[in-house]
Design an enzyme around this catalytic site. Structure first.
Site, PDB file in Angstrom:
ATOM      1  N   SER A 142       1.056  -1.242  -0.055  1.00 57.20           N
ATOM      2  CA  SER A 142       0.253   0.467  -0.052  1.00 57.20           C
ATOM      3  C   SER A 142       0.653   1.392  -0.151  1.00 57.20           C
ATOM      4  CB  SER A 142      -0.901   0.330   1.381  1.00 57.20           C
ATOM      5  OG  SER A 142      -1.721   0.784   1.333  1.00 57.20           O
ATOM      6  N   LYS A 168      -1.508  -1.288  -4.838  1.00 56.54           N
ATOM      7  CA  LYS A 168      -2.385  -0.288  -4.233  1.00 56.54           C
ATOM      8  C   LYS A 168      -2.153   0.963  -4.214  1.00 56.54           C
ATOM      9  CE  LYS A 168      -4.806   0.125  -0.018  1.00 56.54           C
ATOM     10  NZ  LYS A 168      -5.355  -0.346   1.420  1.00 56.54           N
ATOM     11  N   LYS A 170      -2.567   4.804  -2.313  1.00 57.72           N
ATOM     12  CA  LYS A 170      -4.024   5.821  -1.725  1.00 57.72           C
ATOM     13  C   LYS A 170      -3.406   6.948  -2.772  1.00 57.72           C
ATOM     14  CE  LYS A 170      -3.255   4.430   2.072  1.00 57.72           C
ATOM     15  NZ  LYS A 170      -5.250   3.372   2.209  1.00 57.72           N
ATOM     16  N   ASP A 195      -7.578   2.964  -3.422  1.00 57.20           N
ATOM     17  CA  ASP A 195      -8.196   3.070  -1.760  1.00 57.20           C
ATOM     18  C   ASP A 195      -8.215   4.269  -1.647  1.00 57.20           C
ATOM     19  OD1 ASP A 195      -8.478   2.962   0.584  1.00 57.20           O
ATOM     20  OD2 ASP A 195      -6.686   2.485   1.032  1.00 57.20           O
ATOM     21  N   GLU A 220     -11.291   1.186  -3.433  1.00 58.02           N
ATOM     22  CA  GLU A 220     -11.633   0.186  -2.049  1.00 58.02           C
ATOM     23  C   GLU A 220     -11.822   2.215  -1.920  1.00 58.02           C
ATOM     24  OE1 GLU A 220      -8.270  -0.826  -0.433  1.00 58.02           O
ATOM     25  OE2 GLU A 220      -9.121  -0.322   1.919  1.00 58.02           O
ATOM     26  N   ASP A 245     -13.617  -1.126   3.198  1.00 60.14           N
ATOM     27  CA  ASP A 245     -13.346  -1.514   4.359  1.00 60.14           C
ATOM     28  C   ASP A 245     -13.514  -0.559   5.423  1.00 60.14           C
ATOM     29  OD1 ASP A 245     -11.256  -1.259   6.235  1.00 60.14           O
ATOM     30  OD2 ASP A 245      -9.422   0.049   4.998  1.00 60.14           O
ATOM     31  N   LYS A 269     -10.772  -5.942   8.158  1.00 61.82           N
ATOM     32  CA  LYS A 269      -9.578  -5.656   9.239  1.00 61.82           C
ATOM     33  C   LYS A 269     -10.024  -5.802  11.001  1.00 61.82           C
ATOM     34  CE  LYS A 269      -7.297  -2.011   6.791  1.00 61.82           C
ATOM     35  NZ  LYS A 269      -8.223  -0.323   6.543  1.00 61.82           N
ATOM     36  N   GLY A 297      -4.264  -3.482   6.492  1.00 58.35           N
ATOM     37  CA  GLY A 297      -3.552  -3.636   8.479  1.00 58.35           C
ATOM     38  C   GLY A 297      -3.401  -1.845   8.633  1.00 58.35           C
TER      39      GLY A 297
HETATM   40 MG    MG Z   1      -8.500   1.124   3.507  1.00 59.94          MG
END
Ligand code: MG
Length: 380
Positions: A142, A168, A170, A195, A220, A245, A269, A297
């Protein structure tokens, strides 16, 4: 087997991150968290890690967790011996919410229960669920928001070289379509996802439509952190699967999201879902509905990471998780040996009893800002 807890300790720790981590809700330079250490009358030690962040992520902070654990959850755990961590989860129903605090203590109890059974946590989860578990799990990375799309492409190149199976990135408004396009152009074959960490509303549907032809694995959490309904309005307008998420706080939320068609993938999570017991329920519900899951995570140390790795060994975790090697975030992990990335882009699931990692208490103490030790006889 009946397990009697004798003492529970808490450590409020601060761990400096190797590099600042930026998401749509801010920049993290040092991770503050709690560790829970539970000790049985027979001297078996279990560890759990609070998998939260600041109030921009959840109403729970490490300070609310300290209070709720000390004044409510630890006394409930001491109330009677238990044979299965799920017995204690039942007692925790006396406290509403505070899922991440509950999960931190529950984690230490699973560690103990697996050790008492002489099994690794993954093998113990296999025993209690009746499902097979893997000994290696595929992992992705990520990547926080970088200074420019060019810098991002460079970061992605480095992680692909290391063998991570999924990238991934952000995103936030103004740093979304251009970033995703730049990475896709540079790496046409990469398993890529974005995400949004709840930074958008339904008005932004065109942002996501523009990303719909980039072959993303998923988008996401585009919309609000506690929303399910608006996501159910967005998903039918997109070809790309939505992954929820932040919205999934319990098995009931997962059930509602699946029933409403709000997502096609779920990021489990365990902390935010209220612990491993709830995470197992979400895993099984998604498997029955044909919804793949993966393990998210929270910049955990090796202690929380070990729990995530054992969970992600279950069979419906078919997508690579955010379970990077220890050296991804920290110069020195709290465990030894650290988690390392195998050449095939996997992490090995620990095979030793319980979490299966050696916690280096000297390092825990070095990182500790505040420590508390509670004996069961001091409460009863
Ligand atoms: Mg997320």
């Amino acid at each position: 087997m009946s397990i009697t807890l004798e003492r529970i300790e808490m450590f409020h720790i601060a761990m400096p991150l190797l590099a600042p981590f930026e998401t749509s809700f801010g920049v993290t330079t040092e991770r503050h968290t709690l560790l829970v250490k539970a000790i049985t009358r027979d001297g078996v030690v279990g560890w759990g890690e609070w998998a939260g962040d600041g109030p921009g992520y959840s109403y729970e902070t490490e300070h609310t967790a300290w209070h709720i654990l000390k004044d409510y959850l630890i006394p409930l755990a001491f109330r009677a011996p238990f044979s299965d961590p799920r017995d204690v989860v039942q007692r925790f129903r006396a406290v509403r919410g505070h899922n991440i605090a509950k999960a931190a203590l529950e984690a230490a109890l699973w560690d103990i229960a697996a050790q008492q059974a002489g099994l690794s946590l993954a093998a113990y989860l296999s025993q209690v669920t009746g499902l097979p578990t893997r000994d290696r799990i595929p992992v992705g990375v990520s990547i926080g928001i970088q200074p420019s799309p060019e810098a991002l492409v460079e970061r992605v190149a480095g992680f692909l070289e290391q063998g991570y199976q999924r990238i991934k990135i952000k995103i936030k408004p103004g740093r979304d379509v251009t970033d995703a396009r730049a990475v896709r152009r540079a790496f046409p074959q990469a398993a890529l996802m974005v995400d949004a960490n709840s930074a958008y509303t339904l008005q932004d549907v065109n942002v996501f439509k523009q990303m719909d032809d980039l072959g993303l694995m998923m988008i996401e959490q585009p919309l609000d952190y506690d929303d399910i309904y608006d996501h159910s309005q967005l998903q039918p307008q997109l070809n790309t699967p939505i992954c929820l998420d932040e919205s999934i706080h319990s098995p009931d939320h997962a059930r509602a999201a699946i029933a409403l068609g709000a997502c096609r993938i779920i990021n489990i999570k365990q902390g935010r879902s209220g612990g491993l017991t709830h995470a197992l329920a979400i895993h099984n519900m998604c498997a029955a509905a044909g919804v793949p899951v993966w393990c998210g995570g929270m910049l955990e140390s090796g202690i929380g990471r070990a729990l995530n790795v054992a969970l992600a060994a279950l069979p419906n975790f078919t997508l690579p998780g955010d379970l990077s090697a220890s050296n991804r975030y920290y110069a020195e992990d709290l465990i030894d040996p650290p988690f390392t990335l195998e050449a095939d882009g996997t992490l090995r699931v620990p095979q030793q009893p319980g979490l299966g990692v050696n916690v280096i208490e000297q390092r825990v103490r070095r990182a500790t800002l505040q420590h508390l030790s509670v004996r069961s006889d001091a409460i009863q």
